[in-house]
Design an enzyme around this catalytic site. Structure first.
Site, PDB file in Angstrom:
ATOM      1  N   SER A 146      -6.744  -7.749 -14.574  1.00  0.00           N
ATOM      2  CA  SER A 146      -7.733  -6.872 -14.559  1.00  0.00           C
ATOM      3  C   SER A 146      -8.626  -7.303 -15.707  1.00  0.00           C
ATOM      4  O   SER A 146      -7.991  -7.684 -16.609  1.00  0.00           O
ATOM      5  CB  SER A 146      -7.394  -5.620 -14.552  1.00  0.00           C
ATOM      6  OG  SER A 146      -8.583  -4.749 -14.780  1.00  0.00           O
ATOM      7  N   TYR A 159      -2.567   2.293 -17.126  1.00  0.00           N
ATOM      8  CA  TYR A 159      -3.124   1.357 -15.945  1.00  0.00           C
ATOM      9  C   TYR A 159      -3.479   0.155 -17.155  1.00  0.00           C
ATOM     10  O   TYR A 159      -3.207  -1.162 -16.607  1.00  0.00           O
ATOM     11  CB  TYR A 159      -4.401   1.872 -15.349  1.00  0.00           C
ATOM     12  CG  TYR A 159      -4.933   0.513 -14.716  1.00  0.00           C
ATOM     13  CD1 TYR A 159      -4.558   0.292 -13.219  1.00  0.00           C
ATOM     14  CD2 TYR A 159      -6.103   0.165 -15.009  1.00  0.00           C
ATOM     15  CE1 TYR A 159      -5.414  -0.549 -12.585  1.00  0.00           C
ATOM     16  CE2 TYR A 159      -6.657  -1.037 -14.601  1.00  0.00           C
ATOM     17  CZ  TYR A 159      -6.290  -1.388 -13.122  1.00  0.00           C
ATOM     18  OH  TYR A 159      -7.002  -2.135 -12.246  1.00  0.00           O
TER      19      TYR A 159
HETATM   20  N1  LIG Z   1     -10.962  -2.732  -7.635  1.00  0.00           N
HETATM   21  C1  LIG Z   1     -11.368  -3.233  -8.996  1.00  0.00           C
HETATM   22  O1  LIG Z   1     -12.536  -3.154  -9.333  1.00  0.00           O
HETATM   23  C2  LIG Z   1     -10.090  -3.786  -9.527  1.00  0.00           C
HETATM   24  C3  LIG Z   1     -10.437  -4.320 -10.693  1.00  0.00           C
HETATM   25  C4  LIG Z   1      -9.675  -4.925 -11.608  1.00  0.00           C
HETATM   26  C5  LIG Z   1      -8.204  -5.031 -11.137  1.00  0.00           C
HETATM   27  N2  LIG Z   1      -8.047  -4.454 -10.026  1.00  0.00           N
HETATM   28  C6  LIG Z   1      -6.582  -4.763  -9.137  1.00  0.00           C
HETATM   29  O2  LIG Z   1      -6.560  -5.345  -7.886  1.00  0.00           O
HETATM   30  C7  LIG Z   1      -5.599  -4.889  -7.288  1.00  0.00           C
HETATM   31  C8  LIG Z   1      -5.965  -4.194  -6.026  1.00  0.00           C
HETATM   32  O3  LIG Z   1      -6.510  -3.140  -6.326  1.00  0.00           O
HETATM   33  P1  LIG Z   1      -7.722  -2.341  -5.125  1.00  0.00           P
HETATM   34  O4  LIG Z   1      -8.681  -1.979  -6.126  1.00  0.00           O
HETATM   35  O5  LIG Z   1      -7.915  -3.176  -4.081  1.00  0.00           O
HETATM   36  O6  LIG Z   1      -7.274  -1.030  -4.952  1.00  0.00           O
HETATM   37  P2  LIG Z   1      -7.099  -0.302  -3.447  1.00  0.00           P
HETATM   38  O7  LIG Z   1      -6.460   0.783  -3.720  1.00  0.00           O
HETATM   39  O8  LIG Z   1      -8.083  -0.396  -2.724  1.00  0.00           O
HETATM   40  O9  LIG Z   1      -5.873  -1.396  -2.515  1.00  0.00           O
HETATM   41  C9  LIG Z   1      -4.355  -0.873  -3.131  1.00  0.00           C
HETATM   42  C10 LIG Z   1      -3.469  -1.360  -1.845  1.00  0.00           C
HETATM   43  O10 LIG Z   1      -2.279  -1.376  -2.375  1.00  0.00           O
HETATM   44  C11 LIG Z   1      -1.453  -0.648  -1.549  1.00  0.00           C
HETATM   45  N3  LIG Z   1      -0.206  -0.157  -2.162  1.00  0.00           N
HETATM   46  C12 LIG Z   1      -0.195   0.949  -3.023  1.00  0.00           C
HETATM   47  N4  LIG Z   1       1.013   1.102  -3.415  1.00  0.00           N
HETATM   48  C13 LIG Z   1       1.763   0.015  -2.963  1.00  0.00           C
HETATM   49  C14 LIG Z   1       3.213  -0.413  -2.986  1.00  0.00           C
HETATM   50  N5  LIG Z   1       4.098   0.587  -3.607  1.00  0.00           N
HETATM   51  N6  LIG Z   1       3.711  -1.410  -2.093  1.00  0.00           N
HETATM   52  C15 LIG Z   1       2.606  -2.154  -1.597  1.00  0.00           C
HETATM   53  N7  LIG Z   1       1.464  -1.855  -1.454  1.00  0.00           N
HETATM   54  C16 LIG Z   1       1.126  -0.924  -2.062  1.00  0.00           C
HETATM   55  C17 LIG Z   1      -2.429   0.449  -1.027  1.00  0.00           C
HETATM   56  O11 LIG Z   1      -1.770   0.985   0.217  1.00  0.00           O
HETATM   57  C18 LIG Z   1      -3.578  -0.246  -0.688  1.00  0.00           C
HETATM   58  O12 LIG Z   1      -3.857  -0.795   0.436  1.00  0.00           O
HETATM   59  C19 LIG Z   1      -4.823  -3.863  -8.227  1.00  0.00           C
HETATM   60  O13 LIG Z   1      -3.767  -4.664  -8.914  1.00  0.00           O
HETATM   61  C20 LIG Z   1      -5.919  -3.304  -9.123  1.00  0.00           C
HETATM   62  O14 LIG Z   1      -5.213  -3.160 -10.467  1.00  0.00           O
HETATM   63  C21 LIG Z   1      -8.873  -3.890  -9.240  1.00  0.00           C
END
Ligand SMILES: NC(=O)c1ccc[n+]([C@@H]2O[C@H](COP(=O)([O-])OP(=O)(O)OC[C@H]3O[C@@H](n4cnc5c(N)ncnc54)[C@H](O)[C@@H]3O)[C@@H](O)[C@H]2O)c1
Length: 287
Positions: A146, A159
């Site tokens: 991230s 986090y």
């Molecule tokens: N959205 C952002 O702006 C952002 C920024 C930086 C990093 N990220 C990273 O991107 C990745 C995805 O995040 P997102 O923002 O799309 O989140 P989100 O909450 O929209 O999606 C996450 C998905 O992971 C699934 N999940 C949760 N626990 C789980 C488990 N134990 N096993 C399998 N699946 C599981 C959830 O059901 C969900 O479908 C994460 O690693 C997050 O840290 C996101």
């Protein structure tokens, strides 16, 4: 090479594919012609996405898999290699957020972040890498760090810690694949999203006691950033193109995330102590 030339036609396994960035990567993988394995704990979400992708002429299967369970991730790898084919792209994407002061954080919430964000990535590597290295076929592993992997942010310590950990794990893994002599066909890359529209802040943990107000104020501040965040399909397009170019750091918003990387380098070089930010320094709109 273009993303289509590099990734078209292979198998992609994406954890956390039911929402946000994972769903965006799955849609883009499908558009590029990949067979997509949609792995998530949310069975309804991945079933709906599988229907959407297959209705559009793509090839996709859903797999209910909790990345906290090393055996479940190993079974996923076994099933995919046996029933679907060699994996061209593994995306260790599943991740969760946590808000609140570290000293108020419930032990279960700390553990949730560590188990999903860090151990989940390790279990994916452990299950899939040996199978990828056993063939000479080109294969890619993307781990989701991230912008938080190069920043320090109060009220999100578990986090932020987890994203620094994933970045370090991925950098070490990149070197290990090279030192083991597999870098001619196995490519390890770190994904550093900036702000992408998703459910992560809504599903984030908070605190049960102590300063719940501070935790919820941080959630609100992050939800405000979501208003300016990038569309997950647009983010996925950028990530696939950068990966095909052979970059190691895959940045959804190169200027925004790049400025955080430069700031981290500057602070470490000058050995300044961490400072509270009174205003937002990085503007996602600049990309
Ligand atoms: N959205 C952002 O702006 C952002 C920024 C930086 C990093 N990220 C990273 O991107 C990745 C995805 O995040 P997102 O923002 O799309 O989140 P989100 O909450 O929209 O999606 C996450 C998905 O992971 C699934 N999940 C949760 N626990 C789980 C488990 N134990 N096993 C399998 N699946 C599981 C959830 O059901 C969900 O479908 C994460 O690693 C997050 O840290 C996101």
């Amino acid at each position: 090479m273009s993303a289509r030339e590099t990734f078209g036609g292979g198998v992609a396994v994406i954890t956390g594919a039911g929402a946000g960035i994972g769903a965006g990567l799955a849609r883009q993988a499908s558009r590029l012609g990949m067979t997509v394995v949609l792995a998530d704990v949310d069975a309804a979400a991945v079933a709906a996405l599988r229907e959407e992708l297959t209705a559009a002429g793509g090839s996709a299967v859903e797999a209910v898999c909790d990345v906290r369970d090393a055996n479940a991730v190993e079974e996923l790898a076994e099933t995919v290699y046996r029933d679907i084919g060699d994996v061209r792209l593994l995306v260790n994407n599943a991740g969760v957020e946590q808000f609140g002061y570290l000293w108020d954080t419930p032990v279960a919430n700390w553990q949730r972040v560590v188990d999903i964000n860090i151990s989940g990535v390790f279990y994916g590597v452990r299950a899939f890498l040996p199978r990828m290295m056993a063939t000479d076929a080109p294969a890619w592993v993307w781990n989701l760090s991230s912008i938080g992997g190069v920043a320090v942010v109060p009220l999100q310590a578990p986090y932020i810690m987890s994203k620094h950990a994933v970045l370090a794990l991925t950098e070490c893994l990149h070197l290990e694949v090279k030192s083991a002599g597999h870098d001619h066909h196995v490519h390890v890359q770190a994904v550093l999203p900036g702000a992408v529209v998703s459910n992560i802040f809504e599903s984030a943990g908070g605190v049960n006691s102590g300063d719940a107000g501070a935790a919820e104020a941080q959630r609100t501040a992050m939800l405000d950033i979501k208003a300016e965040a990038m569309d997950p399909i647009a983010a996925a397009e950028v990530v696939f193109e950068q990966a095909a170019e052979g970059r190691f750091y895959l940045l959804t918003q190169p200027d925004y995330v790049g400025s955080a990387m430069a700031e981290r380098a500057r602070v470490l070089t000058s050995q300044e102590p961490p400072r509270l930010r009174t205003e937002r320094r990085f503007d996602p709109a600049q990309n």
